[in-house]
Structure formats: C-alpha cells, structure tokens
Write a protein that holds these residues in place. Structure first.
Motif, mmCIF file in Angstrom:
data_model
loop_
_atom_site.group_PDB
_atom_site.id
_atom_site.type_symbol
_atom_site.label_atom_id
_atom_site.label_comp_id
_atom_site.label_asym_id
_atom_site.label_seq_id
_atom_site.Cartn_x
_atom_site.Cartn_y
_atom_site.Cartn_z
ATOM 1 N N ASN A 142 35.501 38.495 56.800
ATOM 2 C CA ASN A 142 35.703 38.990 55.437
ATOM 3 C C ASN A 142 34.775 38.293 54.458
ATOM 4 O O ASN A 142 34.312 38.904 53.498
ATOM 5 C CB ASN A 142 37.160 38.781 55.009
ATOM 6 N N ARG A 143 34.514 36.996 54.701
ATOM 7 C CA ARG A 143 33.602 36.269 53.814
ATOM 8 C C ARG A 143 32.214 36.888 53.858
ATOM 9 O O ARG A 143 31.542 37.050 52.834
ATOM 10 C CB ARG A 143 33.530 34.791 54.217
ATOM 11 N N ASP A 144 31.783 37.264 55.058
ATOM 12 C CA ASP A 144 30.474 37.906 55.186
ATOM 13 C C ASP A 144 30.444 39.237 54.445
ATOM 14 O O ASP A 144 29.436 39.591 53.815
ATOM 15 C CB ASP A 144 30.123 38.119 56.655
ATOM 16 N N LEU A 145 31.545 39.983 54.533
ATOM 17 C CA LEU A 145 31.603 41.262 53.829
ATOM 18 C C LEU A 145 31.561 41.061 52.325
ATOM 19 O O LEU A 145 30.926 41.833 51.596
ATOM 20 C CB LEU A 145 32.872 42.026 54.222
ATOM 21 N N GLU A 146 32.243 40.038 51.849
ATOM 22 C CA GLU A 146 32.199 39.751 50.415
ATOM 23 C C GLU A 146 30.792 39.342 49.986
ATOM 24 O O GLU A 146 30.317 39.722 48.909
ATOM 25 C CB GLU A 146 33.202 38.643 50.074
ATOM 26 N N MET A 147 30.124 38.572 50.835
ATOM 27 C CA MET A 147 28.762 38.146 50.521
ATOM 28 C C MET A 147 27.811 39.333 50.430
ATOM 29 O O MET A 147 26.834 39.309 49.671
ATOM 30 C CB MET A 147 28.261 37.185 51.588
ATOM 31 N N ALA A 148 28.108 40.374 51.184
ATOM 32 C CA ALA A 148 27.234 41.545 51.161
ATOM 33 C C ALA A 148 27.178 42.177 49.783
ATOM 34 O O ALA A 148 26.182 42.815 49.420
ATOM 35 C CB ALA A 148 27.705 42.574 52.190
ATOM 36 N N SER A 149 28.230 41.992 49.010
ATOM 37 C CA SER A 149 28.244 42.548 47.658
ATOM 38 C C SER A 149 27.465 41.693 46.674
ATOM 39 O O SER A 149 27.336 42.059 45.503
ATOM 40 C CB SER A 149 29.696 42.689 47.169
ATOM 41 N N GLU A 150 26.958 40.559 47.136
ATOM 42 C CA GLU A 150 26.236 39.656 46.245
ATOM 43 C C GLU A 150 24.762 39.512 46.632
ATOM 44 O O GLU A 150 24.020 38.793 45.957
ATOM 45 C CB GLU A 150 26.900 38.269 46.273
ATOM 46 N N VAL A 151 24.337 40.172 47.713
ATOM 47 C CA VAL A 151 22.939 40.024 48.117
ATOM 48 C C VAL A 151 22.037 40.734 47.121
ATOM 49 O O VAL A 151 22.435 41.692 46.462
ATOM 50 C CB VAL A 151 22.688 40.587 49.529
ATOM 51 N N LEU A 152 20.838 40.239 47.017
ATOM 52 C CA LEU A 152 19.807 40.803 46.160
ATOM 53 C C LEU A 152 20.213 40.736 44.687
ATOM 54 O O LEU A 152 21.365 40.501 44.335
ATOM 55 C CB LEU A 152 19.465 42.240 46.551
ATOM 56 N N ASN A 153 19.221 40.954 43.845
ATOM 57 C CA ASN A 153 19.412 40.888 42.395
ATOM 58 C C ASN A 153 18.498 41.944 41.785
ATOM 59 O O ASN A 153 17.297 41.969 42.051
ATOM 60 C CB ASN A 153 19.046 39.487 41.880
ATOM 61 N N SER A 154 19.056 42.824 40.981
ATOM 62 C CA SER A 154 18.290 43.958 40.469
ATOM 63 C C SER A 154 17.227 43.556 39.448
ATOM 64 O O SER A 154 16.465 44.416 38.996
ATOM 65 C CB SER A 154 19.230 44.999 39.854
ATOM 66 N N GLU A 155 17.140 42.264 39.090
ATOM 67 C CA GLU A 155 16.117 41.820 38.138
ATOM 68 C C GLU A 155 15.037 40.970 38.795
ATOM 69 O O GLU A 155 14.148 40.451 38.119
ATOM 70 C CB GLU A 155 16.768 41.021 37.004
ATOM 71 N N VAL A 156 15.080 40.869 40.111
ATOM 72 C CA VAL A 156 14.182 39.970 40.839
ATOM 73 C C VAL A 156 13.051 40.769 41.496
ATOM 74 O O VAL A 156 13.240 41.910 41.933
ATOM 75 C CB VAL A 156 14.981 39.176 41.898
ATOM 76 N N LEU A 157 11.868 40.166 41.571
ATOM 77 C CA LEU A 157 10.726 40.754 42.270
ATOM 78 C C LEU A 157 11.144 41.118 43.697
ATOM 79 O O LEU A 157 11.584 40.261 44.465
ATOM 80 C CB LEU A 157 9.563 39.763 42.292
ATOM 81 N N THR A 158 10.999 42.393 44.048
ATOM 82 C CA THR A 158 11.485 42.906 45.325
ATOM 83 C C THR A 158 10.323 43.404 46.170
ATOM 84 O O THR A 158 9.540 44.246 45.732
ATOM 85 C CB THR A 158 12.495 44.042 45.092
ATOM 86 N N ILE A 159 10.236 42.882 47.399
ATOM 87 C CA ILE A 159 9.203 43.264 48.361
ATOM 88 C C ILE A 159 9.847 44.133 49.426
ATOM 89 O O ILE A 159 10.953 43.844 49.892
ATOM 90 C CB ILE A 159 8.563 42.024 49.001
ATOM 91 N N GLY A 160 9.155 45.178 49.833
ATOM 92 C CA GLY A 160 9.645 46.045 50.898
ATOM 93 C C GLY A 160 8.760 45.977 52.127
ATOM 94 O O GLY A 160 7.530 45.977 52.013
ATOM 95 N N PHE A 161 9.374 45.916 53.293
ATOM 96 C CA PHE A 161 8.666 45.987 54.572
ATOM 97 C C PHE A 161 9.486 46.883 55.476
ATOM 98 O O PHE A 161 10.597 46.519 55.891
ATOM 99 C CB PHE A 161 8.501 44.602 55.201
ATOM 100 N N ALA A 162 8.954 48.077 55.786
ATOM 101 C CA ALA A 162 9.698 49.015 56.632
ATOM 102 C C ALA A 162 8.720 49.750 57.529
ATOM 103 O O ALA A 162 7.815 50.429 57.051
ATOM 104 C CB ALA A 162 10.470 50.010 55.760
ATOM 105 N N ARG A 163 8.908 49.604 58.832
ATOM 106 C CA ARG A 163 8.041 50.264 59.805
ATOM 107 C C ARG A 163 8.592 49.991 61.199
ATOM 108 O O ARG A 163 9.557 49.234 61.351
ATOM 109 C CB ARG A 163 6.606 49.770 59.716
#
Length: 867
Positions: free
Chosen positions: A486-507
């Motif tokens: 449950n702690r991990d699930l709660e942490m999932a709601s806190e990952v990332l920040n919508s004001e932070v420089l975001t890099i994408g890597f998908a392939r």
C-alpha cells in the motif's frame, strides 16, 4: 465439464435513425486524427470510451440502449454530430486532383504492402516503428487524396502486451482481437458472398479472406486465414504478429505477398505500382510475374522487366541480422512448384534472393529479392541510404557506393495524429487551417512566431500536467498488478512533478538503442535529477522483444534503479508501451532523448512527434537527427563519430550526455524572466517547430514517394503496355541481348594527356578504344569517371562525363573522346567505365553491369588524337 456454444452470433446495437451518422463515423478511422470526431464519441460516456481503448464500434455495442435513445433528444449532441458529419462528408467526397497523375492524366492506384500497420489504439496489429510509419503513410495518403491502398495481415493476437513481475522482469500476454467489434468489415462481393482467394502452402491449399479498414479516403485490406475450411495449421498463419519459427514466418510472408496480390485482383484493384515496405512482402514479385505470364502471355523476362519498373522497395534495416532469410531447403518446400509456374528453374528463383546467385550455401534473403526486382529502392534517412549502399555492396559488386541504386526518402510523422489538442488549437488559431492540409509548407510554419510566448508555454505546461497525471495513474495500476505494498501505491500518487523539467525516452529496449547510456553513472545522474533548485525527471517506456534476454535485462535494471528511495519520484517506467502512452509522452515532455549506437538507427520517428509538440531533442547524430540537427533547435551527443570499442563509446557519450544536461539543457529550462517564462527555451521551441515540422512529416514523405517513385514508375508501366506490350517486348529483347553479350565488352586502350597538371577551365583530353563485340554503340554509355582522391587513391566524390563516339575501328572496336574541363582545383583521379545504355535512366545501374579501365589498359606512349 466445459460447455461450448454450437453457434455464435454478433448482436449489434439498435442505432436510432437520428444517430445513423454516428454508426457510419465509427466505421472510419478518421476519428483517430480528428479531435472533433473523437470528442463526439467520448462525450457520451467518457469512462466507457477509455475502457474500450477508444474503439467506436465496441463502444457503441456496449452503450446501453437507453443511453442511445437519450441522445436523440440531446440537441447539443445532435448539433455536434451534425458538425462532425458535415466535415466528414466534405472530406471523403473530394476527388483526387487530376494533376496528381502527371501529363497523361491516367488515374492509377498504388498498392502498399506492409507486415504491420499502426493506425489507432483499437487496432493493435502493429509492434513498433515500422507499423506506426505504415499507418502514418496511409493517413497522409488520405489527407493528400492520393489513391494508395494498403495490404497487411489480420493478426488474431497482434503484438504482445507487456507486464512486469515484482522484480522487473518482462512478461508477455497475447489478447485475442475480436474483429467483429473493431472498425473493420469483412470484404464481400456484390452478391454478399465473402471474397476469398487460395494460396498453396506446401501440403495445403489455404483459403484467405480479407477485412477492409477505411482510413479517411484510403483503405487497408487485412488478410485472414482463420477460416473453418482451413486446417488448424492453416488457420494459425495469421494468428500472431512476428510469432512462431522460420517456417511460420515464410508462411505469413507468402500470404502477405502472394495472397495480397491475389486479393487485390479479387476485389477489383489493379495497382499500377506496388510498394513493398520492408522485405516481408517481396514474394508479391513472384505472384505478379506469374499473373503476367498467365493472363497477358508475357515471357518470364518480359514480366520480370515490367515488375522491376513498377516496384518500389523501402528498406528499414541497417544491419544484416534484421533481414528475413530462409534456408534453401525451406524455400524448396514452398517454391519448387511456383518456380515452374513462373517458367524458371528453382535454382534461378533462389538466385534472385542471393547476393551471390551461384552460392548454393547462401540463404534466400527477402531484402535481396526486393532489391533485385525493384528499380526504385530507398533507405529511410540520408544516413541510412549511405549505410544501405554499403550493406548491399555485393548485390552490385562492380559499382562504386555512390552508384548503387538505393537512394533515400526520409521518414516523417502524421502530425495531426500526434499533436496535442491544445497545440492543434494554437495551430488553428495562428497558422490557419492549412497546417493540417499542407503541413510540409514552410510558409505556414513561419507563423509559429505569431503564437504568443505565454500561450505556447501554457499549452505545453498543460500537456505536461496531463502526462504527470497519466503516469501516476498508470504506475499505481502497474504496482497494484505486481502486488506491491500500500505504501508503494501511495507513493505512485506522488511521483513526478508537473513543474519540473521532464525528459522522455520511449522505444524498443534493444541493446543498440542504449537505454542504459543515461544510467551509466548513477551517482552523477542522481545529482542531476535531485538538484533542489533545478530538479529533473525522466519518463521511460518500451518493450523488449520476447526472445531478447539482453533487452529484458535492461528493463529489469532500470526498474531496480527507479525503485531507489531517492530516485523513485524522479524516474518512472510505464509498462506496455503503445500508441496512447506514446501520445501522452511526446505531447508532455520537454526533452526527447535518443541514444542509439550510430549508425544503427535507420531513422527513428518518435523524436519527430515530440518536436511537433514543442519538445526539444537531445540525441545522437543518427537517423533523422543527422539531418535535422542545428544547434538552435536542440542538442547533439557527439559529432557523428563511430567507434570500434563500444565500451569506450558508451563511456564517452554518456559523459557527453551528462555534460549537455548539466551545462546546457537544465540551466536554459530554468532560466526565467520576471514573468516566469523561459523565454530562450520558448525561442528554441518555436525555431524547432518552424524548421522541423515542415520537413519531417508524412505529407512531405508521401508526396516525395509520389513524385520521385510512384508517378514515374506508373508512367513507365503505361508506356510499355501500349500497342500490345510492344515497348516492353522490345525492352526485354534489348536486355537479353545486353546480358548475353556483355562478356564481350572490353576496354582496349586508354589515352590521356601526359601533363603534370592542368589549370581550372583548361581542356584535358581523354580517349579510349573499346571493343563491343555484338553490341552496338547505342547499346552502351562510355564515361570518364573522376573525382577528388585521397592519398591512398580512393575517390572522395564523383565527376561523370559521357564520352563521344568519334570513330568506328576494325574488328568491332570503337573510339571515344572527351575534352574535360575542371571547374575547381584539387587532386583528381580519372578512370573509364562502360555501362549499359538502358532506355530508363533509373535502371542503368540496376543491371549491375560495368566494365572499368585497368592500369594495364592505359598506354602513355600512345598519342591522343587531336590532343
């Protein structure tokens, strides 16, 4: 006891008459790039729309009847439906412009064969970049109103769905596609009977049906062997994309190529040009030859010449290991009888798929078959064209690299399919409607500068907000499925920040794509990501091939790193990479990261999608970025070097990547003015949109295929069909004469002026005596081949000038002369070559015949006539 149904039946919803446009709209995939149409479906029941993976046919089936009835009385909905329907009718009723068909004005159809096609989330019959490109190709063909018809396979299972175990190991599931509730219809004739064709697969005659998918004004036929009259083995041919062993692969490719040509004929489509998107469909060449012999009475050589001039082949693979090859014994089992139907021996058939036709140990290559039987060959970027000419040097062993008949047409993306709604609205408002109709027009994209900085930045920030919210939802679901705490699930709601420089890597997680490059120095990466004043975050996604243990290990290592306490808020891996995740990422990230090992990325299009949404590139100079890079548009990792030691290369380029992030990317992103806007970053976004969008889109790409390949190929075909194939028969006889007599062509003597140097613009005379045997001077072209040379004598560039016949000599010899004039100074080398004078210029080098001057041919004591 398990009870099985003795009959199945599809129960369709009863659509009220007032909603008939809704049913018709659901059957055409144009909604996949029309936000108004997509919004029309979504507004009825947003949760159900998401649950059905945006599949409008299944969606209408699962809506309650009372929901449908209520819409009849919803005036706002009906008005929305009317707007969408009127635009759809306008779009689909337009006819192709007559000017598209050249001076003759003869309308024609292009058949586009591809093993996979990624069009929409609800049609999961693709695995990755090749399929997405195919889908974008057909969408742009629709927007451009060019008659291109797609052919592919209707996979029961498509590609795998990815999930991870608790320790991060990739596992695969294969959900079954239910075609009856997908936007596709079984192809029937005018009497309502299912259209079927037959294809012999070794010991069995397999029946094949087709499903029609409408893509705006374009259509795609999906071949399906899952019919009750076939054996279980026959039914399984189209069961799974890229599944099974080598025999399953050859069976699939026979259905795609041979079955595809037969199905087009059965539904009344007579393509003037056939485009093979990769070599999977190259058996179509054999079937075209067989039909021309059977239906038009052509000889094998005549039919061969015709399909060559009307075939297009695009190779996407920069390494031989990625090419489909088949053992000669397996080929014999499937093609011994087919060779006889084409009027040739089996050994001759095998030769067309070998780099060395007489090498009995060499396997049969689908790419070599396509190259040998197409006059129009291309790689998918400028660099990939160079790589392909090197890779296939043995097919044209006598030709220098620059003359090998493989050019390039750089891939693109269908921008309306990938751009965010907010960015599309900005384009509508400031660029005008032509950005959709004419996205390869630089004048249109110049207006990007009219978008206010505030508006562009807020649009991008909203897209980043949506990405962060989406990533949190997906991560929470992933962790729940893995049985995390449950702690991990709660942490999932806190990952990332919508004001932070975001890099994408998908392939795809293949080792050469080097997802590990940014993970090479974890301590340094940690300092970059967790900086208090200027934090950074990375969103990863991608699948490893089910048999790629190294790729799976890369994912496992990445998951272990993202689980570290101090990194878990800054790094996220999204499972089951698909079109939805791709759209969310390319629309919401600030930076798109691409780190392939040069030159192993044929093109790569995900960065183009990100660029269309205002993201900036940080990439190795490989594939498309080798053409698109400019320091004002993004960042290059290295200068395009290649290395023999991969560990040294990884170490060096990872350090370069960290330097770029620390010294350039991060400071620029967080450099804010008094109004809180990163003005210099926004300037780069605008320059990137202006410079990259008009160049790297599939409208430009399809128009380039049309103008450079499809139209001239069709014109050639029309020309040689005239007067009862008289032109073709003459051409085939000429080719036979050349092939039979070429061994008698020789260079007797070469004479060049004995001077130490010559000034720019001054004449330099070259003469050569050649022996043509039973050929005539008009059968050949004699050329001076020159260019700058390096100290080792290797040509660095090319200067080709045709020599003039000046005298006919005894014993079938001929004298040629050329007065050269050099436009620039330098150290030049010269040689003489003879090539066939093919009536079609694009075919001169494709024959692979050439005679070169040798050192012993030159006699310095012989005078130059008139020299």
């Amino acid at each position: 006891m398990t009870i099985s149904p003795i009959r199945t039946i599809d129960v369709r919803p009863r659509i009220p008459e007032a909603l008939e446009p809704l049913r018709l709209l659901a059957k055409n995939l144009r909604f996949a790039w029309d936000y108004e149409a997509e919004g029309l479906f979504r507004r009825i029941n947003p949760d159900l729309w998401h649950q059905t993976r945006r599949n409008p046919v299944e969606y209408l089936c699962r809506l309650r009847q009372e929901e449908l009835e209520a819409l009849v009385h919803d005036e706002a909905f009906l008005a929305h439906q009317e707007r969408v329907w009127q635009e759809f009718e306008r779009y689909t009723r337009e006819k192709p412009h007559p000017g598209a068909f050249g001076e003759r004005g003869n309308p024609f159809v292009v058949a586009y064969f591809t093993a996979e096609c990624g069009l929409a989330d609800c049609l999961p019959i693709y695995s990755g970049g090749l399929g997405i490109l195919s889908g974008d190709h057909l969408k742009s063909a629709s927007d451009l109103n060019l008659p291109i018809v797609g052919v592919s396979l209707a996979y029961q299972k498509g590609y795998f769905r990815q999930y991870l175990t608790q320790d991060g190991w990739q596992m695969e599931t294969y959900p079954v596609n239910q075609f009856s509730i997908m936007p596709m219809d079984r192809v029937r004739d005018e009497a309502g009977r299912v259209v079927k064709v037959s294809v012999d697969l070794r010991e069995e005659r397999v029946r094949v049906q087709a499903w029609r998918v409408d893509i705006g004004r374009t259509r795609l036929y999906l071949l399906d062997t899952n019919l009750p009259e076939n054996s279980e083995r026959g039914r399984s041919v189209t069961s799974q994309l890229y599944g099974g062993d080598r025999e399953m692969r050859i069976r699939q490719e026979i259905i795609l190529g041979i079955g595809g040509v037969r199905m087009l004929k059965a539904v009344g489509v007579q393509p003037a040009v056939c485009h093979m998107n990769e070599g999977h469909s190259a058996f179509a060449c054999f079937e075209r030859i067989r039909q021309l012999r059977e239906n038009d009475g052509l000889s094998f050589n005549e039919a061969l010449e015709f399909i060559r001039m009307t075939n297009v082949f695009t190779t996407h693979t920069p390494v031989p290991a990625g090419i489909d090859t088949f053992d000669p014994g397996l080929m014999h089992a499937y093609f011994d009888g087919f060779a006889r139907a084409m009027g040739i021996s089996f050994d001759v058939l095998l030769g067309y798929g070998r780099q060395e036709p007489r090498n009995r140990q060499e396997p049969f290559s689908m790419a070599v078959l396509a190259l040998r039987l197409s006059n129009w060959n291309n790689g998918v970027s400028r660099l990939h064209g160079e790589v392909s000419r090197k890779m296939w040097r043995q097919v044209w062993s006598g030709l220098p690299e620059v003359d090998r008949p493989i050019t390039h047409i750089t891939n693109g993306v269908h921008i309306p399919s990938w751009i965010s709604r907010g960015m599309a609205e900005n384009c509508d408002r400031y660029l005008g409607p032509r950005w959709i109709e004419d996205p390869d027009n630089e004048k249109v994209w110049e207006r990007v500068n009219q978008i206010p900085d505030t508006e562009l930045w807020r649009t991008h920030e909203r897209a980043r907000d949506r990405l962060v919210a989406f990533a949190r939802r997906r991560l929470r679901l992933q962790l729940a499925n893995r049985g995390q705490s449950n702690r991990d699930l709660e942490m999932a709601s806190e990952v990332l920040n919508s004001e932070v420089l975001t890099i994408g890597f998908a392939r795809r997680f293949a080792p050469y794509k080097r997802a590990h490059l940014i993970l090479r120095d974890i301590a340094r990466l940690e300092r970059i990501l967790t900086n208090r004043e200027r934090p950074v975050q990375i969103v990863f996604a991608g699948k490893a091939h089910p048999q790629d243990e190294d790729g799976k290990q890369l994912i496992k290592n990445l998951i272990r790193i993202t689980a570290k306490e101090n990194l878990r808020r800054h790094m996220v891996f999204l499972e089951d990479y698909d079109m939805e995740i791709a759209r969310r990422m390319v629309q919401g990230v600030d930076v798109w990261l691409n780190t392939p090992r040069r030159p192993m990325e044929a093109c790569g299009t995900s960065g183009m999608k990100a660029a269309a949404n205002g993201a900036l590139q940080v990439s190795i100079l490989d594939g498309w970025w080798d053409e698109g890079y400019h320091r004002e548009l993004g960042w290059a990792i290295g200068g395009g070097e290649t290395y023999e030691d991969p560990d040294f290369q990884d170490d060096l380029e990872s350090r370069t990547l960290y330097d770029i992030l620390e010294k350039d990317v991060v400071p620029l992103f967080y450099e804010r003015g008094a109004d809180g806007l990163p003005r210099r970053w926004i300037d780069m976004m605008k320059r990137s949109l202006y410079r990259l969008c008009p160049a790297f889109n599939t409208h430009r790409m399809v128009e380039e295929y049309w103008g450079r390949f499809y139209l001239p190929a069709a014109e050639r075909g029309f020309q040689v069909r005239e007067n009862g194939w008289a032109g073709l028969r003459s051409l085939a006889r000429w080719r036979d004469k050349i092939m039979f007599n070429w061994s008698g062509v020789a260079i007797r003597e070469i004479r060049m002026e004995e001077v130490e140097g010559v000034e720019v613009g001054r004449p330099y005379v070259v003469e050569v005596d050649v022996h043509l045997g039973d050929l005539e001077p008009e059968d050949v072209v004699v050329e001076v081949y020159g260019g700058r040379v390096d100290p080792s004598g290797r040509f660095l560039d090319r200067l080709v000038q045709v020599m003039s016949l000046t005298e006919t000599l005894p014993e079938k010899d001929h004298r040629y002369r050329k007065e050269l004039r050099f436009d620039e100074a330098g150290h030049f080398g010269l040689n003489i070559r003879i090539i066939p004078n093919h009536p079609n210029p694009e075919s001169r080098h494709a024959m692979g015949l050439v005679v070169w001057g040798q050192p012993g041919d030159r006699d310095p004591d012989l005078p130059v006539s008139g020299g």
